[in-house]
Write an enzyme that holds these catalytic residues in place. Sequence first.
Site, PDB file in Angstrom:
ATOM      1  N   HIS A 106      21.981 -43.609   0.144  1.00 46.73           N
ATOM      2  CA  HIS A 106      22.141 -42.650   0.557  1.00 46.73           C
ATOM      3  C   HIS A 106      22.038 -42.127   1.449  1.00 46.73           C
ATOM      4  CE1 HIS A 106      26.352 -44.463  -0.322  1.00 46.73           C
ATOM      5  NE2 HIS A 106      26.327 -43.746  -1.318  1.00 46.73           N
ATOM      6  N   HIS A 177      32.234 -41.923   2.434  1.00 50.91           N
ATOM      7  CA  HIS A 177      32.101 -42.049   1.062  1.00 50.91           C
ATOM      8  C   HIS A 177      34.008 -41.671   0.670  1.00 50.91           C
ATOM      9  CE1 HIS A 177      30.619 -42.440  -2.404  1.00 50.91           C
ATOM     10  NE2 HIS A 177      29.247 -42.807  -2.072  1.00 50.91           N
ATOM     11  N   GLU A 281      33.780 -48.396   1.353  1.00 48.25           N
ATOM     12  CA  GLU A 281      33.000 -47.748   2.396  1.00 48.25           C
ATOM     13  C   GLU A 281      32.431 -48.835   3.282  1.00 48.25           C
ATOM     14  OE1 GLU A 281      30.152 -45.990   0.111  1.00 48.25           O
ATOM     15  OE2 GLU A 281      30.894 -46.368  -1.999  1.00 48.25           O
TER      16      GLU A 281
END
Length: 317
Positions: A106, A177, A281
Amino acid sequence: MVTTRPHIAPFGTAPDGTAVEVVTLARAGTTVQVMTWGATLLDYRIEGVDFSLILGSARFEDYLGPLCHYGAIVGPVANRIAGGQMPVAGRLLTLDRNEAGRTTLHGGSAALDARNWRVSAVEEDSVTLALTHPDGCGGFPGPVEITARYGLDASGALILDITAETARETCFAPAFHGYWTLDGRADLSGHRLTVAAESYLPVDADKIPAGGPAPVAGTVFDHRQPRPPAATLDHNFCLRPARGPLAPACLFETDRLRLAVETTEPGVQVYTGQQHGIALEPQVWPDSPNRPDFPSAGLRPGETYRQTSRFAVTHKT
């Protein structure tokens, strides 16, 4: 349909000393709260339901620890990059290896969800947050100018639009997310999941794609028809081979409520590691910077990156 003027309130103080704010939007029976820290969807409610459909906290401090990523925009490149390295403009770049010292997850430890965005526009039914991701932050070229617009449409559905422009060639592929729950219980046993995907990406021990797409048929990843989500999902479902127009991605439902997710993105990562909520996501496939056969995460000067996802929760009749 009724629209209430947005409300802005203080929520805490970021580690850099800036003020963290929360913007509340309400329209057509839906009320959402958006926090500047991480461009985070803090709360999502619809009429007739007495709990938030997004997992979160009323304490800002929780988002600096156990709730990192919850409801946030993650990136610059969501999901995992193998070995914490990626090729850009003929160079092999080394990124922040923030997952077990082996992969970049991420965007690394100083990523989009660990920054305090600024409110750049507030309209009757939307809020736009903005952030400059500096050149070299986490190893990613830039600077990249990013906006995230949360809006409610006439039906009360939440629309998330993400745009970006870069000064240097880079990779940019963020994701929302949030963890969803439609019954407020401590597990997902009362939910069913449908994903509009014929294939998924098998992964290795580091959760990096091991080869290309594999058929979901005959596996626990076959969610073409509604079924309870598996307890160990952390996989990308391949919706299509490239980014495109807004199209159905998945349905998440109980006997009472249904969440329909549409997106422009070619994949959706489904993560059930937090058993009291599921992460859905929309994103480019994981490790795309290292996989020329995957949908591209590249962004060049003069281009404008655009991503749109729509999240609509309705009562079932």
